[in-house]
Write a protein that holds these residues in place. Structure first.
Motif, PDB file in Angstrom:
ATOM      1  N   TRP B  16       0.822  -1.201   0.000  1.00 44.31           N
ATOM      2  CA  TRP B  16       0.000   0.000   0.000  1.00 44.31           C
ATOM      3  C   TRP B  16       0.861   1.257   0.000  1.00 44.31           C
ATOM      4  N   ARG B  17       2.078   1.146   0.562  1.00 42.70           N
ATOM      5  CA  ARG B  17       2.984   2.302   0.575  1.00 42.70           C
ATOM      6  C   ARG B  17       3.382   2.695  -0.838  1.00 42.70           C
ATOM      7  N   ASP B  18       3.443   1.709  -1.734  1.00 42.77           N
ATOM      8  CA  ASP B  18       3.790   2.026  -3.121  1.00 42.77           C
ATOM      9  C   ASP B  18       2.654   2.802  -3.800  1.00 42.77           C
ATOM     10  N   PHE B  19       1.420   2.467  -3.450  1.00 42.53           N
ATOM     11  CA  PHE B  19       0.282   3.229  -3.991  1.00 42.53           C
ATOM     12  C   PHE B  19       0.341   4.669  -3.469  1.00 42.53           C
ATOM     13  N   LEU B  20       0.708   4.787  -2.193  1.00 43.78           N
ATOM     14  CA  LEU B  20       0.827   6.128  -1.608  1.00 43.78           C
ATOM     15  C   LEU B  20       1.932   6.910  -2.328  1.00 43.78           C
ATOM     16  N   ALA B  74       6.837   5.790 -16.823  1.00 42.97           N
ATOM     17  CA  ALA B  74       7.647   4.747 -16.174  1.00 42.97           C
ATOM     18  C   ALA B  74       8.982   4.540 -16.898  1.00 42.97           C
ATOM     19  N   ASP B  75       8.967   4.593 -18.232  1.00 44.46           N
ATOM     20  CA  ASP B  75      10.204   4.387 -18.996  1.00 44.46           C
ATOM     21  C   ASP B  75      11.199   5.519 -18.749  1.00 44.46           C
ATOM     22  N   LEU B  76      10.668   6.739 -18.688  1.00 48.65           N
ATOM     23  CA  LEU B  76      11.495   7.927 -18.464  1.00 48.65           C
ATOM     24  C   LEU B  76      12.081   7.901 -17.046  1.00 48.65           C
ATOM     25  N   ASP B  77      11.230   7.562 -16.075  1.00 47.84           N
ATOM     26  CA  ASP B  77      11.668   7.514 -14.675  1.00 47.84           C
ATOM     27  C   ASP B  77      12.794   6.499 -14.481  1.00 47.84           C
ATOM     28  N   ALA B  78      12.750   5.410 -15.245  1.00 46.61           N
ATOM     29  CA  ALA B  78      13.774   4.369 -15.103  1.00 46.61           C
ATOM     30  C   ALA B  78      15.147   4.875 -15.546  1.00 46.61           C
ATOM     31  N   ARG B  86      11.168   4.877  -7.962  1.00 48.35           N
ATOM     32  CA  ARG B  86       9.699   4.915  -7.863  1.00 48.35           C
ATOM     33  C   ARG B  86       9.111   3.520  -8.091  1.00 48.35           C
ATOM     34  N   PRO B  87       7.877   3.277  -7.621  1.00 48.92           N
ATOM     35  CA  PRO B  87       7.326   1.911  -7.641  1.00 48.92           C
ATOM     36  C   PRO B  87       7.349   1.229  -9.019  1.00 48.92           C
ATOM     37  N   LEU B  88       7.031   1.959 -10.093  1.00 49.62           N
ATOM     38  CA  LEU B  88       6.978   1.307 -11.414  1.00 49.62           C
ATOM     39  C   LEU B  88       8.362   0.990 -11.975  1.00 49.62           C
ATOM     40  N   PRO B  89       9.272   1.982 -12.083  1.00 49.67           N
ATOM     41  CA  PRO B  89      10.595   1.623 -12.621  1.00 49.67           C
ATOM     42  C   PRO B  89      11.349   0.637 -11.733  1.00 49.67           C
ATOM     43  N   ALA B  90      11.067   0.651 -10.420  1.00 47.12           N
ATOM     44  CA  ALA B  90      11.764  -0.284  -9.517  1.00 47.12           C
ATOM     45  C   ALA B  90      11.144  -1.685  -9.574  1.00 47.12           C
TER      46      ALA B  90
END
Lengths: 40, 303
Positions: B16-20, B74-78, B86-90
């Motif tokens: 849930w912390r990742d959603f936050l 997500a691609d840019l953040d990675a 961040r939750p998606l790139p990680a």
């Protein structure tokens, strides 16, 4: 699926379910308060 | 030809912390604060429960914008050091969950605002979410170095929504507050992008320092500070605020301009040694907090 993986899976599911329950409970209280405020 | 079947390892559900984290809580702080100030500065008193609901909707709407931004980028953040955790790139969450979460927050916040507060506030909230996601994130960010100039409008909506929530109208003062944040965004973000520009360059984001160079960006920081100063001080001579806001705005803005001039005349090229840029970036956040705080105090005293 290893027992450790399953434990972690269940732990995350429980944590998410608890947070969802708290949010839903808070929304119930909020909607009730909004209804009272708008009637006032 | 049928592709060979590869046994998939079951993925853990996101915490849930990742959603936050998707809601960008730190950005939300400034959004909530400026919205609250817009609401409190309005000449009409709103019921505390409805006021709380309005601020909650603005916060959740900002969270929706953040989640949808992270879903799309997500691609840019990675590729950027600052954002790769961040939750998606990680890899801690799948993209579809982020999309569903963002859409649910966005729709929920607008609906609740419309039903509990008023339709004007709900409409501006919807426009601000769509503006941030479609105009800034999808359209401008990867295409033009002017991305944050136009995209900055998305972050300028909260005081306008707060005011509209309280009054059901749009007037000149909240429009000036909108203009103030709109014109504050370029010097604020360009100061940041000056000392993290290699990160943006690595990710292929056409931030101004990457496209036009460091000196051109420094000039733009100075130039944008001037109309920002005008928008910040204008409510006082226009008779919308008293001396508390007027004096605070004049002093704070004079300090902001001074820091922007220091950035403008700096010739430093080593990012680690860009002290004026770091000083301006840090002060710019404090500036907005104190300025809006002074506005509320001033309006409450006047009332």
């Amino acid at each position: 699926m290893t027992p450790e993986f399953e434990d972690e899976y269940r732990r995350r599911q429980r944590a998410r379910a608890k947070v969802t329950a708290w949010i839903l409970g808070a929304l119930v209280v909020l909607f009730f308060a909004i209804a009272i405020a708008r009637m006032g | 030809m049928a592709s060979p079947t590869v046994p998939m390892a079951p993925a853990l559900p996101a915490e849930w912390r990742d959603f936050l984290a998707l809601t960008k809580p730190r950005v939300m702080t400034l959004v909530v604060f400026t919205a609250l100030c817009g609401l409190l500065a309005a000449p009409v008193r709103i019921h505390p429960i409805l006021g709380f609901t309005a601020i909650l909707c603005i916060a959740v709407g900002a969270g929706a914008s953040g989640a949808l931004n992270m879903w799309y980028e997500a691609d840019l953040d990675a590729r950027m050091k600052r954002t790769r955790g961040r939750p998606l790139p990680a890899g801690r969450m799948d993209r579809q969950s982020a999309l569903h979460f963002g859409v649910a927050l966005g729709v929920g916040s607008v609906l609740l605002m419309g039903l509990a507060v008023n339709l004007l506030a709900a409409a501006i909230l919807a426009v601000s979410i769509l503006f941030y996601v479609l105009v800034y994130t999808v359209w401008l960010k990867r295409r033009t170095p002017q991305n944050i100039v136009i995209g900055g409008a998305a972050g300028a909506f909260p005081p306008l929504i707060g005011w509209a929530a309280a009054t059901g109208r749009i007037e000149l003062l909240p429009v000036l507050l909108f203009l103030l944040i709109f014109l504050w965004t370029p010097p604020h973000f360009w100061a940041l992008s000056l000392f993290v520009s290699t990160d943006y360059a690595a990710a292929g984001v056409p931030m101004l320092p990457v496209v036009a160079g460091i000196q051109a960006t420094r000039r733009q920081v100075m130039l944008y500070t001037l109309p920002m100063a005008a928008a910040a001080i204008a409510p006082w001579p226009l008779g919308m605020t008293g001396a508390i806001y007027g004096i605070a705005a004049s002093l704070l803005t004079a300090w902001f301009v001074l820091l922007a001039v220091r950035v403008g005349i700096s010739r430093e090229t080593d990012q680690k040694l860009m002290r004026p840029e770091r000083a301006l970036f840090k002060f710019s956040i404090l500036y907005l907090f104190i300025l809006f705080g002074a506005l509320v105090v001033d309006r409450l005293v006047l009332a």
